[in-house]
Design a protein around this motif. Structure first.
Motif, short mmCIF file in Angstrom:
data_model
loop_
_atom_site.label_atom_id
_atom_site.label_comp_id
_atom_site.label_asym_id
_atom_site.label_seq_id
_atom_site.Cartn_x
_atom_site.Cartn_y
_atom_site.Cartn_z
N LEU A 6 27.08 22.31 18.34
CA LEU A 6 26.01 22.60 17.19
C LEU A 6 26.06 24.16 17.28
CD1 LEU A 6 24.11 21.71 15.20
CD2 LEU A 6 22.32 21.37 16.71
N THR A 13 24.42 24.59 9.19
CA THR A 13 23.88 23.58 9.80
C THR A 13 22.55 23.46 9.29
OG1 THR A 13 23.93 24.08 11.90
CG2 THR A 13 25.74 22.99 11.27
N LEU A 20 20.53 16.08 13.94
CA LEU A 20 21.78 16.40 14.62
C LEU A 20 21.33 16.83 15.82
CD1 LEU A 20 23.29 19.30 12.13
CD2 LEU A 20 24.30 17.30 13.01
N PHE A 53 27.78 17.73 5.16
CA PHE A 53 28.13 17.93 6.40
C PHE A 53 29.60 17.90 6.53
CE2 PHE A 53 29.09 16.48 10.59
CZ PHE A 53 28.35 17.34 11.53
#
Length: 317
Positions: A6, A13, A20, A53
């Motif tokens: 991440l 994001t 997430l 995404f």
């Protein structure tokens, strides 16, 4: 533990609305309750969120999709890349029109779907009461039980590809066979459309009760298991081959062949994914040696082995 993916993906994001999580304990979502973590776990808010995404995710990042984990074995080394699991209202809605055409989200559990259809007087789906997966898994595997299967009433499906593009699929596109379909493996099912018919709620409930009673009597429903381990060879039953090979109740580490139904493997409480997979391969090797037949896994095995370990096909030791 994996490196934090991440953190590497960057600022885009921040616009993701779903959940997430780095190094997520994905094993907790499987019925076996074994295996390593997912490098990055994604639970999208809805179809648009999933598309955003995937459009932005670099092509070299692996993507794995899971459902309810009822027929899944996560290896002990975990899953590199992104693991996507659909859930929530956006992927579990059910709509029925006046002609009994049913649209259902891919995250809807099969059993719950069967129950809801019975309450609404829509026939044709009672067999799903005996399948502990989700509609998405049913589409991927052409799930079936009690003489019925997914493809029989299926009118079509929606699926998203690795680039975030939605595809509307016909039954011909799906190409369903025995526990299989011809849709690319990286497509993520988001919705199914079925043709139901009018039914009496009480009669449908009674039919589902029969399905549940059969399952309770013949399968280890209270154990940590992964459902049917092997596909049935043409014209034969996998459980009979396993039983005749002498594996009923057999243990390897913390894994065991169910004494109740020999096509089910069980985590007795301390099993690793390696124990379970090694036991499955031991069974395959013995059945092949005795009969010349090759059993094929029905359980989906994903992820990596722990460094320095590996379970080879048909391993006997």
């Amino acid at each position: 533990m994996f490196k934090d993916l991440l953190e590497e993906l960057g600022g885009w994001t921040d616009k993701v609305r779903g959940r997430l999580s780095s190094n997520f304990d994905v094993a907790s979502f499987t019925w076996f309750r074994v295996g390593g973590p997912a490098q990055l776990f994604f639970n999208p808010a809805d179809e648009a969120d999933l598309s955003y995404f995937l459009r932005n995710l670099p092509e070299d990042v692996p993507v794995t999709t899971i459902g309810l984990g009822s027929n899944l074995l996560v290896r002990d080394g975990g899953i590199e890349g992104v693991v996507i699991r659909l859930s929530g209202r956006a992927f579990s809605s059910v709509e029925v029109d006046d002609n009994y055409v049913v649209k259902v989200g891919a995250a809807m559990p099969d059993m719950r779907f069967a129950q809801q259809m019975a309450r609404q007087g829509v026939a044709g789906f009672a067999f799903y009461k005996g399948i502990p997966g989700s509609i998405g898994g049913a589409l991927r595997m052409n799930a079936g039980a009690h003489g019925d299967e997914t493809k029989r009433r299926l009118l079509g499906a929606r699926a998203m590809d690795r680039q975030g593009t939605i595809h509307k699929l016909t039954p011909a596109d799906l190409g369903h066979g025995y526990r299989s379909c011809s849709v690319p493996s990286d497509y993520i099912f988001t919705e199914a459309t079925y043709q139901g018919e009018a039914g009496d709620p009480e009669a449908l409930k009674a039919e589902m009760d029969d399905v549940s009673a059969y399952r309770e009597e013949n399968q280890p429903t209270k154990e940590r298991t992964g459902g049917s381990t092997f596909r049935n060879p043409e014209g034969m039953s996998a459980w009979k081959l396993v039983d005749e090979a002498g594996f009923r109740g057999f243990k390897l580490g913390g894994a065991q062949v169910s004494p109740k139904h020999t096509n089910f493997l069980i985590n007795t409480g301390e099993a690793s994914a390696e124990d379970i997979e090694r036991l499955g391969e031991k069974i395959r090797g013995k059945v092949r040696d005795m009969t010349g037949l090759e059993l094929h896994w029905e359980i989906k095995r994903i992820g990596s082995f722990v460094e320095g370990t590996r379970v080879d096909p048909f391993q006997q030791d």
